[in-house]
Design an enzyme around this catalytic site. Structure first.
Site, PDB file in Angstrom:
ATOM      1  N   LYS A 104      32.869  -8.988 -34.171  1.00 19.85           N
ATOM      2  CA  LYS A 104      32.071  -9.346 -35.115  1.00 19.85           C
ATOM      3  C   LYS A 104      31.581 -10.857 -35.479  1.00 19.85           C
ATOM      4  O   LYS A 104      30.397 -10.690 -35.402  1.00 19.85           O
ATOM      5  CB  LYS A 104      33.261  -8.690 -36.366  1.00 19.85           C
ATOM      6  CG  LYS A 104      33.528  -7.534 -36.775  1.00 19.85           C
ATOM      7  CD  LYS A 104      34.528  -7.726 -37.012  1.00 19.85           C
ATOM      8  CE  LYS A 104      34.860  -5.293 -37.771  1.00 19.85           C
ATOM      9  NZ  LYS A 104      36.222  -5.571 -37.931  1.00 19.85           N
ATOM     10  N   GLU A 151      24.419  -3.696 -41.378  1.00 17.59           N
ATOM     11  CA  GLU A 151      25.754  -4.339 -41.947  1.00 17.59           C
ATOM     12  C   GLU A 151      27.311  -4.195 -41.741  1.00 17.59           C
ATOM     13  O   GLU A 151      27.787  -4.512 -42.002  1.00 17.59           O
ATOM     14  CB  GLU A 151      25.681  -4.540 -43.412  1.00 17.59           C
ATOM     15  CG  GLU A 151      26.049  -5.129 -44.757  1.00 17.59           C
ATOM     16  CD  GLU A 151      25.949  -6.463 -44.210  1.00 17.59           C
ATOM     17  OE1 GLU A 151      25.218  -6.759 -44.417  1.00 17.59           O
ATOM     18  OE2 GLU A 151      27.200  -6.905 -44.404  1.00 17.59           O
TER      19      GLU A 151
END
Ligand SMILES: NC(=O)c1ccc[n+]([C@@H]2O[C@H](COP(=O)([O-])OP(=O)(O)OC[C@H]3O[C@@H](n4cnc5c(N)ncnc54)[C@H](OP(=O)(O)O)[C@@H]3O)[C@@H](O)[C@H]2O)c1
Lengths: 339, 163
Positions: free
Chosen positions: A229, A153
């Site tokens: 990302k 995460e």
């Protein structure tokens, strides 16, 4: 009564004791009582490894002592000449936290650390983008085959929940696209340029002085960090098998105060927006964002709008960087393994 | 002038071509055709929306020609450019012939550059421009952006489009 009998000891190792690794030690120190009372978890750091050395204690290391390593008030050791890989394989623990630096071309040293931990049957929680952006499917397959968790995460959006938000809270929804600001450095630069009418170079220098931009800012300002990302989102949310080379990237270095002024006159701000859609669109480039759009957040904040088929649009805003913020995401990942 | 027409065709093959022929015969250009096969009027005809670029004086003759061919003309009206978008350009815009970039959009017939503001620090530096494009529909607007992006890429100009 039930509390004690349900108590679970979770032994962790931290590989890479930099800002984030130390941030996690600090967070575990602060949250020890809550972890016990709320989650029934007795989290102990039993080993840390850095380029400079290693500390191990199977009963649990004292976090306050470890934090002294960061200030130079304590010296590194290396008991018995132990290497990082020996620690990963041979120490008794459940979860390896991988927080070495991100290298998107080789993925190393994180890739070897993660592979070794999974092969030795350890759960892995990481903030390191490199290994996931390069070898997502191999690593998730390996984790599944070993019956281990692989959680990441913190790699996207720092403290901002995105991957688990989609996987858990939006379960059942089809995700159509994710669009957002995934790099706080670029957001800071563009926000300041727009507010002050200052040129790019000037604001970059200011950002470096404030610690919002690295000495070598190229990975941030050229859009590579955003691209990496996006790739992690593309692979984990949309099941693609992308690498950062598949992302169409344009950075923010060519943005001028004039352009920001023209955008302002038309009711927009300029932001570096990462975009991934289920049709396979993978782009990181400057876009015009209407001033009243939820994606218009300032400073170093990160933001993402998730477009779904049932829930409609969901937007999350949060701190994308910072050692405690990244440690927040890592801690949540550790807890989720034992839920 | 751009004219939109709602027409209705008989549900037999070849009718669309039959309806489009008089448009070119009367010197008009077809800008867009929306043809929904799966939709029918209560009388069993197929509705089609046409946008044509045509001299206004020739409209009456066109309607007559269509009617003679068994095409029912339900409505005609001036087509407005309904959808607009602001796009920023950054680069050596002036050197790279801004006119040609704008023309590439105006030539489409379904979109136009309706406003432009230029900010130029000095002749040799990169300049920025904000360009407002209008089009007859959302799809046409996106097509216009696509054309602009293509032209800009060739000239090394950065295009910043709205999200
Ligand atoms: N900082 C944030 O806000 C943030 C947020 C989200 C994600 N992340 C990611 O989290 C990771 C850590 O970030 P950071 O800011 O903590 O970076 P950092 O301060 O550079 O920490 C990396 C640490 O890893 C150590 N290291 C390097 N090679 C090693 C090896 N082979 N074995 C063991 N340790 C090794 C480094 O040691 P030396 O110092 O001796 O080289 C350093 O202490 C990065 O991948 C980053 O992209 C950071």
């Amino acid at each position: 009564m039930s509390m004690r009998s349900n108590m679970k000891t979770v032994r962790i190792s931290i590989i890479g004791f930099g800002y984030v690794g130390a941030g996690l030690a600090e967070v575990i120190r602060r949250k020890r009582a809550d972890l016990v009372s709320t989650y029934g978890l007795d989290v102990r750091i039993v080993g840390i490894a850095d380029l400079n050395g290693i500390f191990i204690d199977e009963q649990g290391l004292d976090e306050a002592e470890l934090l002294k390593l960061r200030t130079g008030a304590k010296d590194w050791e290396r008991p018995g000449g132990m290497t990082t890989l020996e620690l990963i394989k041979e120490l008794d623990y459940e979860v390896m936290v991988e927080t070495t630096h991100t290298d998107v071309t080789s993925g190393q040293p994180g890739l070897t650390h993660i592979t070794t931990a999974l092969e030795s049957g350890r759960h892995v929680v990481t903030s390191n983008k490199g290994p996931l952006a390069l070898e997502y499917s191999r690593l998730t397959d390996l984790a599944a085959a070993q019956g281990c968790a692989l959680k990441y995460e913190a790699t996207v959006g720092g403290a901002m929940p995105l991957i688990s938000l989609i996987r858990d809270n939006l379960a059942g929804n089809g995700v159509l696209s994710i669009q957002g600001i995934l790099n706080g450095t670029c957001n800071y630069i563009l926000t300041r340029m727009a507010e002050e009418g200052l040129p790019y170079e000037h604001v970059l220098k200011e950002a470096q002085e404030l610690g919002y931009a690295e000495a070598d800012p190229s990975s941030d300002v050229k859009g590579l960090d955003t691209a990496v990302k996006l790739v992690i989102l593309a692979n984990s949310v949309f099941g693609m098998n992308a690498t950062y080379r598949d992302v169409e990237v344009t950075g923010i270095t060519a943005i001028t105060p004039d352009a920001l002024k023209l955008a302002d006159d038309a009711g927009y701000v300029i932001k570096l927006i990462g975009e991934v859609s289920r049709e396979g669109c993978l782009k990181a480039r400057p876009r015009l964002v209407p001033k009243d759009d939820p994606l218009n957040v300032g400073g170093t904040l990160n933001v993402a709008t998730i477009k779904t088929d049932l829930a409609g649009d969901i937007t999350v805003i949060g701190k994308g960087a910072g050692p405690i913020e990244a440690a927040s995401a890592i801690l949540a990942d550790i807890i989720s393994i034992y839920r | 002038m751009k004219i939109s027409m709602d027409i209705e065709l008989k549900d037999i093959p070849g009718q669309l071509v039959r309806a489009l022929q008089p448009v070119s015969d009367s010197g008009g250009n077809i800008v867009s055709v929306v043809h929904q096969h799966d939709k029918k009027t209560p009388s069993g005809r197929i509705p089609v929306q046409l946008v044509v670029e045509l001299d206004e004086q020739r409209l009456e003759r066109l309607v007559r020609a269509l009617t003679e061919r068994g095409v029912r003309v339900v409505r005609t009206g001036e087509e407005r450019l309904k959808e607009s978008m602001v796009v920023l350009l950054i680069g050596h815009i002036v050197h790279s012939d801004l006119r040609e970039t704008i023309d590439s959009i105006d030539r489409t017939g379904f979109a136009e550059v309706v406003a432009l503001s230029l900010s130029m620090p000095s002749v040799d530096e990169e300049s920025s421009a904000s360009v407002t494009i209008s089009a007859i529909g959302d799809q046409e607007l996106r097509e216009a952006l696509h054309i602009l992006e293509g032209t800009a890429k060739e000239k090394g100009i950065m295009v910043i489009a709205p999200i």
